[in-house]
Write a protein that holds these residues in place. Structure first.
Motif, mmCIF file in Angstrom:
data_model
loop_
_atom_site.group_PDB
_atom_site.id
_atom_site.type_symbol
_atom_site.label_atom_id
_atom_site.label_comp_id
_atom_site.label_asym_id
_atom_site.label_seq_id
_atom_site.Cartn_x
_atom_site.Cartn_y
_atom_site.Cartn_z
ATOM 1 N N LYS A 1 -6.705 11.947 -1.603
ATOM 2 C CA LYS A 1 -6.314 11.856 -0.218
ATOM 3 C C LYS A 1 -7.571 11.085 0.707
ATOM 4 C CE LYS A 1 -7.724 16.378 1.351
ATOM 5 N NZ LYS A 1 -7.290 17.937 2.052
ATOM 6 N N PHE A 2 -8.746 11.396 0.561
ATOM 7 C CA PHE A 2 -9.521 10.716 1.168
ATOM 8 C C PHE A 2 -9.690 9.163 0.948
ATOM 9 C CE2 PHE A 2 -11.146 15.050 0.901
ATOM 10 C CZ PHE A 2 -11.244 15.362 2.231
ATOM 11 N N HIS A 3 -9.651 8.731 -0.308
ATOM 12 C CA HIS A 3 -9.449 7.356 -0.738
ATOM 13 C C HIS A 3 -8.203 6.772 0.037
ATOM 14 C CE1 HIS A 3 -7.996 4.238 -3.201
ATOM 15 N NE2 HIS A 3 -9.329 3.673 -3.181
ATOM 16 N N ASP A 4 -6.969 7.168 -0.098
ATOM 17 C CA ASP A 4 -5.998 7.070 0.439
ATOM 18 C C ASP A 4 -5.896 6.762 1.814
ATOM 19 O OD1 ASP A 4 -4.969 7.106 -2.090
ATOM 20 O OD2 ASP A 4 -3.694 8.852 -1.858
ATOM 21 N N GLY A 5 -6.572 7.791 2.538
ATOM 22 C CA GLY A 5 -6.689 7.657 3.949
ATOM 23 C C GLY A 5 -7.672 6.352 4.346
ATOM 24 N N MET A 6 -9.021 5.966 3.625
ATOM 25 C CA MET A 6 -9.837 5.022 3.734
ATOM 26 C C MET A 6 -9.360 3.652 3.308
ATOM 27 S SD MET A 6 -12.309 4.162 5.352
ATOM 28 C CE MET A 6 -13.064 5.698 5.896
ATOM 29 N N HIS A 7 -8.670 3.714 2.403
ATOM 30 C CA HIS A 7 -8.241 2.456 1.686
ATOM 31 C C HIS A 7 -6.732 2.103 1.277
ATOM 32 C CE1 HIS A 7 -12.666 1.646 1.022
ATOM 33 N NE2 HIS A 7 -12.802 2.738 0.268
ATOM 34 N N ARG A 8 -5.784 2.807 1.843
ATOM 35 C CA ARG A 8 -4.483 2.620 1.632
ATOM 36 C C ARG A 8 -3.720 2.497 3.071
ATOM 37 N NH1 ARG A 8 -1.634 5.750 -2.775
ATOM 38 N NH2 ARG A 8 -0.046 4.206 -2.456
ATOM 39 N N GLY A 9 -4.259 2.021 3.908
ATOM 40 C CA GLY A 9 -3.665 1.965 5.165
ATOM 41 C C GLY A 9 -2.635 0.912 5.322
ATOM 42 N N ASP A 10 -1.663 1.084 6.128
ATOM 43 C CA ASP A 10 -0.452 0.063 6.469
ATOM 44 C C ASP A 10 -0.859 -1.021 7.233
ATOM 45 O OD1 ASP A 10 1.858 -1.677 6.728
ATOM 46 O OD2 ASP A 10 2.990 0.215 7.170
ATOM 47 N N ALA B 1 -1.297 -1.662 19.748
ATOM 48 C CA ALA B 1 -2.282 -1.115 18.542
ATOM 49 C C ALA B 1 -1.976 -2.258 17.327
ATOM 50 C CB ALA B 1 -2.239 0.418 18.320
ATOM 51 N N TYR B 2 -2.960 -2.514 16.561
ATOM 52 C CA TYR B 2 -3.144 -3.030 15.335
ATOM 53 C C TYR B 2 -3.986 -2.552 14.513
ATOM 54 C CZ TYR B 2 0.158 -6.587 17.229
ATOM 55 O OH TYR B 2 1.419 -7.425 17.980
ATOM 56 N N ASN B 3 -3.535 -2.176 13.179
ATOM 57 C CA ASN B 3 -4.547 -1.864 12.163
ATOM 58 C C ASN B 3 -5.203 -3.303 11.652
ATOM 59 O OD1 ASN B 3 -4.073 0.942 12.248
ATOM 60 N ND2 ASN B 3 -2.618 0.763 10.725
ATOM 61 N N LEU B 4 -6.568 -3.192 11.873
ATOM 62 C CA LEU B 4 -7.338 -4.531 11.450
ATOM 63 C C LEU B 4 -8.189 -4.430 10.208
ATOM 64 C CD1 LEU B 4 -6.964 -7.364 12.765
ATOM 65 C CD2 LEU B 4 -5.929 -5.744 14.105
ATOM 66 N N VAL B 5 -7.540 -4.457 8.926
ATOM 67 C CA VAL B 5 -8.071 -4.310 7.879
ATOM 68 C C VAL B 5 -7.281 -5.110 6.873
ATOM 69 C CG1 VAL B 5 -7.085 -2.347 7.000
ATOM 70 C CG2 VAL B 5 -9.598 -2.819 6.295
ATOM 71 N N GLY B 6 -7.961 -5.684 5.761
ATOM 72 C CA GLY B 6 -7.390 -6.446 4.639
ATOM 73 C C GLY B 6 -6.247 -5.521 4.063
ATOM 74 N N PRO B 7 -5.457 -6.051 3.296
ATOM 75 C CA PRO B 7 -4.294 -5.327 2.609
ATOM 76 C C PRO B 7 -5.027 -4.366 1.647
ATOM 77 C CG PRO B 7 -4.340 -7.635 1.803
ATOM 78 C CD PRO B 7 -5.263 -7.685 2.877
ATOM 79 N N PRO B 8 -4.280 -3.499 0.934
ATOM 80 C CA PRO B 8 -5.105 -2.480 0.154
ATOM 81 C C PRO B 8 -5.361 -3.265 -1.420
ATOM 82 C CG PRO B 8 -3.248 -1.569 1.111
ATOM 83 C CD PRO B 8 -3.295 -3.018 1.446
ATOM 84 N N ASP B 9 -4.739 -4.142 -1.830
ATOM 85 C CA ASP B 9 -4.646 -4.924 -2.946
ATOM 86 C C ASP B 9 -5.681 -5.879 -2.937
ATOM 87 O OD1 ASP B 9 -3.149 -6.367 -1.694
ATOM 88 O OD2 ASP B 9 -1.532 -6.633 -3.054
ATOM 89 N N HIS B 10 -6.335 -6.101 -1.756
ATOM 90 C CA HIS B 10 -7.212 -7.583 -1.763
ATOM 91 C C HIS B 10 -8.290 -7.410 -2.842
ATOM 92 C CE1 HIS B 10 -8.909 -10.812 0.345
ATOM 93 N NE2 HIS B 10 -10.031 -10.264 0.663
ATOM 94 N N THR B 11 -9.033 -6.415 -3.296
ATOM 95 C CA THR B 11 -9.934 -6.403 -4.333
ATOM 96 C C THR B 11 -10.014 -4.575 -4.721
ATOM 97 O OG1 THR B 11 -12.418 -6.913 -4.731
ATOM 98 C CG2 THR B 11 -12.027 -5.716 -2.600
#
Length: 334
Positions: A264-273, A208-218
């Motif tokens: 927590k909802f923002h963190d869950g959606m936009h701060r993944g590792d 499994a791989y989380n496939l999304v850009g880094p949290p600080d991308h924009t």
């Protein structure tokens, strides 16, 4: 490589097709025939939801299969079983939604997941994606790659999040926008996702791989201000405090697409590792390129903006926008 794409006519599918063809791969698309297939591919037709719907896949072999299915896990199970000895590597496009929502900030691939089954019929999105992962793992083992995508943006987006913002800003005038400006937005451009899937499959990556850009991308500020720039609109972004948005009865994510208030909802959606995917070569293009190319696609459309039938329409109606602008005016005068 010989690449089989299971569902290649909608958003991510065409992006994978285009990337594969650009790399010189031979591409076969298996789909239901509801939309025209991309040019330059071999076409197989079938419906995974009906008995005998996989007949077109009963012969042939491929190095890689890329599966974008979002429905019943049993359909993935049946497909994976049929292809297990004729496909080298199976890439299942899953979702970070397999984690109970909201996952904690910084959640990686080993965070808890929902309890699902590869034999399940129609279930909700989280359980469908987790069941699909398990189905592919059952038949492909280490040859299975679960690509847990996050928010996907870019040309051909058929949920309507970035297209709604671009279309609304293009109309000009005062646009209620949710702050704070520096709130991080974590997404992946559909073309960067497609490129990584093919590279990873070619190298035989599994798991499994989380496939999304880094949290600080924009940030939400950079994203929406870029929308103003690329559209050339006479629009004024009217920034609102998060609590003002919530007090107005406006729903984050759906009525104000992409945005989640801090917490927590923002963190869950936009701060993944996403360190694992970044270490394996995930590259993310600048936000200005994603926005500009999406706007160019919208302007070239011959017809309405595509909309997935299984997702609700997003965006503010006139009354909700009016409520937010009144709230903004009150803040300006206080």
């Amino acid at each position: 490589m010989r690449v089989l794409i299971l569902g290649g006519t909608d958003f991510l599918g065409p992006a994978v097709v285009e990337e594969a063809l650009a790399r010189g791969h031979e591409v076969t698309v298996f789909h239901r025939g509801r939309q025209a297939p991309p040019p330059g591919v071999e076409v197989l037709r079938g419906d995974r939801t009906v008995e005998g719907g996989l007949t077109a896949l009963s012969t042939g072999g491929w190095d890689v299969a890329v599966d974008t299915w979002s429905g019943a896990p049993s359909a993935v199970r049946d497909t994976a079983r049929l292809l297990s000895d004729r496909v080298g590597h199976y890439v299942y496009v899953s979702s970070r939604s397999v984690h109970p929502f909201p996952p904690p900030a910084g959640a990686a691939e080993d965070a808890p997941v929902v309890d699902s089954s590869p034999d399940a019929g129609e279930v909700d999105y989280a359980h469908a994606k987790r069941g699909g992962e398990l189905a592919v793992e059952r038949f492909f083992g280490e040859r299975a790659l679960s690509a847990r995508a996050g928010l996907i943006l870019g040309p051909r987006e058929n949920v309507g999040r970035l297209p709604w913002w671009l279309s609304r800003i293009a109309r000009g005038g005062r646009v209620p926008t949710p702050g704070p400006r520096d709130l991080g937005v974590q997404y992946v451009d559909v073309r960067d996702l497609a490129a990584w899937l093919l590279e990873a499959a070619g190298r035989g990556l599994g798991g499994a791989y989380n496939l999304v850009g880094p949290p600080d991308h924009t940030t939400i500020g950079e994203l929406l201000e870029t929308c103003v720039q690329v559209t050339g609109a006479q629009a004024r972004l009217c920034w609102l405090e998060p609590q003002d948005v919530l007090d107005s009865g406006v729903e984050p994510w759906t009525q104000l697409p992409i945005w989640m208030p801090p917490g927590k909802f923002h963190d869950g959606m936009h701060r993944g590792d996403v360190s694992r995917a970044l270490a394996e070569g995930l590259r993310c293009r600048p936000v200005a390129e994603t926005v500009a190319d999406t706007w160019a696609w919208l302007r070239d459309l011959d017809g309405p903006v595509p909309q997935r039938s299984d997702r609700p329409r997003v965006g503010l109606d006139a009354r909700a926008e009016e409520r937010l602008l009144r709230r903004w005016e009150e803040r300006q005068s206080s």
